[in-house]
Every structure is written in structure tokens, then in C-alpha cells.
Scaffold this active site. Structure first.
Site, PDB file in Angstrom:
ATOM      1  N   ASP A  69       0.851  -0.954  -0.145  1.00 17.20           N
ATOM      2  CA  ASP A  69      -0.022  -0.099   0.077  1.00 17.20           C
ATOM      3  C   ASP A  69       0.884   1.271   0.257  1.00 17.20           C
ATOM      4  O   ASP A  69       1.711   1.369   0.955  1.00 17.20           O
ATOM      5  CB  ASP A  69      -0.901   0.129   1.302  1.00 17.20           C
ATOM      6  CG  ASP A  69      -1.830   1.194   1.313  1.00 17.20           C
ATOM      7  OD1 ASP A  69      -1.812   2.071   0.520  1.00 17.20           O
ATOM      8  OD2 ASP A  69      -2.683   1.108   2.252  1.00 17.20           O
ATOM      9  N   ASP A 144      -6.188  13.420 -18.175  1.00 20.06           N
ATOM     10  CA  ASP A 144      -6.619  14.637 -18.850  1.00 20.06           C
ATOM     11  C   ASP A 144      -7.765  15.487 -17.954  1.00 20.06           C
ATOM     12  O   ASP A 144      -8.026  16.626 -18.120  1.00 20.06           O
ATOM     13  CB  ASP A 144      -7.029  14.325 -20.200  1.00 20.06           C
ATOM     14  CG  ASP A 144      -8.362  13.600 -20.458  1.00 20.06           C
ATOM     15  OD1 ASP A 144      -8.751  12.924 -19.514  1.00 20.06           O
ATOM     16  OD2 ASP A 144      -8.833  13.460 -21.493  1.00 20.06           O
ATOM     17  N   SER A 169     -10.085  14.059  -9.782  1.00 21.70           N
ATOM     18  CA  SER A 169      -9.463  14.804 -10.786  1.00 21.70           C
ATOM     19  C   SER A 169      -8.386  15.728  -9.812  1.00 21.70           C
ATOM     20  O   SER A 169      -7.297  16.030 -10.199  1.00 21.70           O
ATOM     21  CB  SER A 169      -9.961  15.642 -11.710  1.00 21.70           C
ATOM     22  OG  SER A 169     -11.032  16.480 -11.370  1.00 21.70           O
ATOM     23  N   ALA A 170      -9.006  16.220  -8.728  1.00 22.63           N
ATOM     24  CA  ALA A 170      -8.542  17.192  -7.854  1.00 22.63           C
ATOM     25  C   ALA A 170      -7.112  16.468  -7.095  1.00 22.63           C
ATOM     26  O   ALA A 170      -6.021  17.026  -7.128  1.00 22.63           O
ATOM     27  CB  ALA A 170      -9.105  17.817  -6.725  1.00 22.63           C
ATOM     28  N   LYS A 172      -5.288  14.054  -8.356  1.00 22.28           N
ATOM     29  CA  LYS A 172      -4.435  13.722  -9.568  1.00 22.28           C
ATOM     30  C   LYS A 172      -3.675  14.854  -9.885  1.00 22.28           C
ATOM     31  O   LYS A 172      -2.492  14.946 -10.177  1.00 22.28           O
ATOM     32  CB  LYS A 172      -5.264  13.086 -10.756  1.00 22.28           C
ATOM     33  CG  LYS A 172      -5.754  11.727 -10.559  1.00 22.28           C
ATOM     34  CD  LYS A 172      -4.729  10.671 -10.284  1.00 22.28           C
ATOM     35  CE  LYS A 172      -3.597  10.618 -11.557  1.00 22.28           C
ATOM     36  NZ  LYS A 172      -2.411   9.471 -11.120  1.00 22.28           N
ATOM     37  N   ASN A 198      -8.865   5.490 -21.412  1.00 17.17           N
ATOM     38  CA  ASN A 198      -8.445   4.231 -22.181  1.00 17.17           C
ATOM     39  C   ASN A 198      -9.702   3.345 -22.191  1.00 17.17           C
ATOM     40  O   ASN A 198     -10.490   3.528 -21.389  1.00 17.17           O
ATOM     41  CB  ASN A 198      -7.517   3.623 -21.119  1.00 17.17           C
ATOM     42  CG  ASN A 198      -6.146   4.338 -21.349  1.00 17.17           C
ATOM     43  OD1 ASN A 198      -5.058   3.405 -21.456  1.00 17.17           O
ATOM     44  ND2 ASN A 198      -5.989   5.609 -21.630  1.00 17.17           N
ATOM     45  N   LEU A 208     -17.160   2.880 -18.340  1.00 22.17           N
ATOM     46  CA  LEU A 208     -18.131   2.953 -19.396  1.00 22.17           C
ATOM     47  C   LEU A 208     -18.626   1.754 -20.285  1.00 22.17           C
ATOM     48  O   LEU A 208     -19.632   1.267 -20.616  1.00 22.17           O
ATOM     49  CB  LEU A 208     -18.099   4.265 -20.071  1.00 22.17           C
ATOM     50  CG  LEU A 208     -19.193   4.544 -21.203  1.00 22.17           C
ATOM     51  CD1 LEU A 208     -20.604   4.569 -20.502  1.00 22.17           C
ATOM     52  CD2 LEU A 208     -18.849   5.743 -22.061  1.00 22.17           C
TER      53      LEU A 208
END
Length: 346
Positions: A69, A144, A169-170, A172, A198, A208
Site C-alpha cells: 500500500d 486529462d 481529478s483534484a 490527480k 483508455n 463505461l
């Protein structure tokens, strides 16, 4: 280490998150492409990991697995000191946006704290005077989504401002900036990449494309957020792995590279395309068409409208281009998941 052409050569590479979707594909790709390189896969083995994809390497003397971890800094230190890699490709991350909305704390721990633990221990390892190691390269793999949302025109590139709209996203974005700071402050050899969506075999069921195929074959509603007009750029995982390999060897230290498939689809159009492929390749769905099962649901909070990625810097630096046409790769992916889910029903 570099060769006479200035291309960086790996001997021991550590891949974090190597049991995940992109990570496992990268492990297999590098094992095949670089027969002289040893590979260590360091993975926490969360729900999204699956070592079954790596069974073919079970008896390889060039592949090792360690369950670690990244939030456990002493464990990270111990593994790095035992392995002493010359290259680290950092893929490990919590990545499902919906999960980050329901509970952001694991994303902070994995994506921010984990990245700090890893890069700081790498810095100390590669600068330990007693070990006399050559400075290693740290390749940080990001998304992205750190750039937020685009309007109807334009693309993300390496100069795009950060504007993350979800806890995922924050975190990352924060990890990107942390890694960048280690180059600016300490002179570490780092490269940062930001890829588009991807797809391909072995992707986790929650994403998805697998969700559409699974729901369709089970004759259950296919969920679409909002009006389905959100646009995504799709990149096949094999093309992403090839780009990462090229950037490990040829990427300029301290630089950032965006990686995309130059392949934009509205979510609804992509789902309809998948349904058409299922109609042709598996058999028509209920009522003669799987598209009849599409169901629109309330939109996700902070849902970005459009992503599109400009890969020209990557192409200019390495000569990389996407491989096969998207429609062929999508059809192969649909076939793979259709077989998987149909076998699960037996």
C-alpha cells in the site's frame, strides 16, 4: 543509463498499480518488448486489481509481484531498498469518479499521500551516498481530467491550466504538481503524462464500455448520465502502453506530455455504436435492438462536458501515433467483453 543515441535504457523497472487495467497491460507489454529488463509490480490489490491478467508471467524470472500500500511509507521504503529500481512508472491510483464523489478520503490517501511517499522515498534512495546509484527516472501517469472541461472547440495540451472538477481529478492534479515540484526543487528526473479515456480488454467492469456491454447482454437498462452529450477522447490501452515506453526512454526530463487518441465521441453516440456492434456480432437485443435498453439518468455532479487531447508534442518527441483504426479496436474490445460476460452466464 543512456545509449549512444541518447535513448534511456532500463534494467530494473518498478510499476505501481501493475495489477490494474493499464498497469497489467503495461507489465505484459514491457515484458515482451524488453527481454533484458526485470519488472517489479507493486500493487495494493484493491477491488479494481486483478492478477489473473498476469498469469502468463507466473514462472518468469524477470517478473516479481509485491503487495504494498503506497500509503504505508515504511513498506514503500523497504521495497524500494530491496529492489533498487532505476525506473519507476507510477500508475497506482484510485480512479473511479463516482466513487470519489461518494467518498473522497481513499483518493486523498492513495493519489496524494501515496504519490508523496513514493517519490520522496525514490529521491532518498537515488541520492543515498552509500548506495552510489545512478539517478533514476520517475514517470508519473495522470489523466486529462486535471484540466477540467472544454467547450465545443479546442483541445487540452501541456500548457492547459489545471481546473479539476471532482475529488478524483483534484487529487490527480495535486499529485502532478507534487511530482513537478520534485524536478524543480530537487532536480529529480521526472516525466509527467496526462492521458485521455483508455479502453480495451481487461478493463474493470465499472467503466463505461464494459458497463454498456454487461448491461446489454443481461437485458438490463444501459445507464447514460444526463443527455449523453458529454464528449470523450478514447485511447486504446495498447497505444497508451507504447507511448509510456517511448517516454521512459525518450521523454525530456521535467517535461509533461498529453496522450490522446484523436478520437472524440459523444457518450450517447459511443453507446449506440456499441449496441450496433452487439446487434451484429452477438445477436439482436430485446425488441430487435440493444439501443432500446438505453436509459437516461440524473447527471453526475461536476460532470465535465468535453475532453479532447492534443498529442503533437509526444508525436514530435518520439514519433508515436495511434495504431489501428478506432472502429477495429472497439469491435475487438466488444468481442472480448461479450465473450467474458456470456461465459459468466453459463
Amino acid at each position: 543509463m543512456t545509449d549512444q543515441r541518447g535513448s534511456r535504457q532500463m534494467k530494473k523497472v518498478l510499476i505501481t498499480g501493475g495489477s490494474g487495467f493499464i498497469g497489467s497491460n503495461l507489465v505484459l507489454y514491457l515484458h515482451e518488448e524488453l527481454p533484458g529488463v526485470e519488472i517489479l509490480n507493486m500493487d495494493k490489490l484493491t477491488y479494481a486489481a486483478d492478477n489473473n491478467h498476469l498469469q502468463s508471467l507466473k514462472h518468469s524470472n524477470r517478473y516479481r509481484f509485491s503487495r504494498v500500500d503506497l500509503a504505508d511509507r515504511p513498506a514503500v521504503r523497504d521495497m524500494l531498498r530491496r529492489w533498487m529500481p532505476d525506473t519507476v512508472i507510477h500508475l497506482a491510483a484510485e480512479s473511479h469518479v463516482d466513487n470519489s464523489i461518494r467518498g473522497p478520503e481513499p483518493f486523498v490517501q492513495s493519489n496524494l499521500v501515496g504519490t508523496f511517499n513514493l517519490i520522496e522515498e525514490c529521491r532518498q534512495l537515488w541520492n543515498d551516498p552509500e548506495l552510489e546509484l545512478e539517478p533514476g527516472r520517475f514517470l508519473h501517469v495522470s489523466t486529462d481530467e486535471v484540466f477540467g472541461s472544454l467547450g465545443e472547440e479546442g483541445t487540452f495540451n501541456e500548457q492547459s491550466p489545471y481546473a479539476p472538477n471532482s475529488p478524483y481529478s483534484a487529487t490527480k492534479a495535486g499529485s502532478d504538481l507534487l511530482v513537478r515540484s520534485y524536478h524543480r526543487t530537487y532536480g529529480m528526473d521526472v516525466v509527467i503524462t496526462n492521458c485521455s479515456n483508455n479502453f480495451g480488454p481487461h478493463q474493470h467492469d465499472e467503466k463505461l464500455i464494459p458497463t454498456v456491454i454487461r448491461q446489454a447482454l443481461r437485458h438490463k437498462p444501459i445507464p447514460i448520465y444526463g443527455n449523453g452529450k458529454q464528449v470523450r477522447d478514447w485511447l486504446h490501452v495498447s497505444d497508451h502502453c507504447r507511448a509510456l515506453h517511448l517516454l521512459v526512454e525518450q521523454g525530456e526530463s521535467g517535461e509533461q506530455y498529453t496522450i490522446g487518441g484523436d478520437n472524440e465521441w459523444e457518450n450517447i453516440k459511443l453507446v449506440e455504436k456499441i449496441c450496433d456492434l452487439l446487434n451484429k456480432r452477438v445477436g439482436e437485443g430485446p425488441g430487435g435492438d440493444y439501443k432500446r435498453m438505453i436509459s437516461f439518468t440524473s447527471d453526475r455532479p461536476g460532470h465535465d462536458l468535453r475532453y479532447a487531447v492534443d498529442s503533437r508534442k509526444l508525436m514530435d518527441r518520439t514519433g508515436w501515433t495511434p495504431s489501428e483504426p478506432f472502429e477495429e479496436l472497439l469491435a475487438q474490445t466488444v468481442d472480448w467483453f461479450a465473450e467474458k460476460y456470456m461465459n459468466e452466464k453459463k
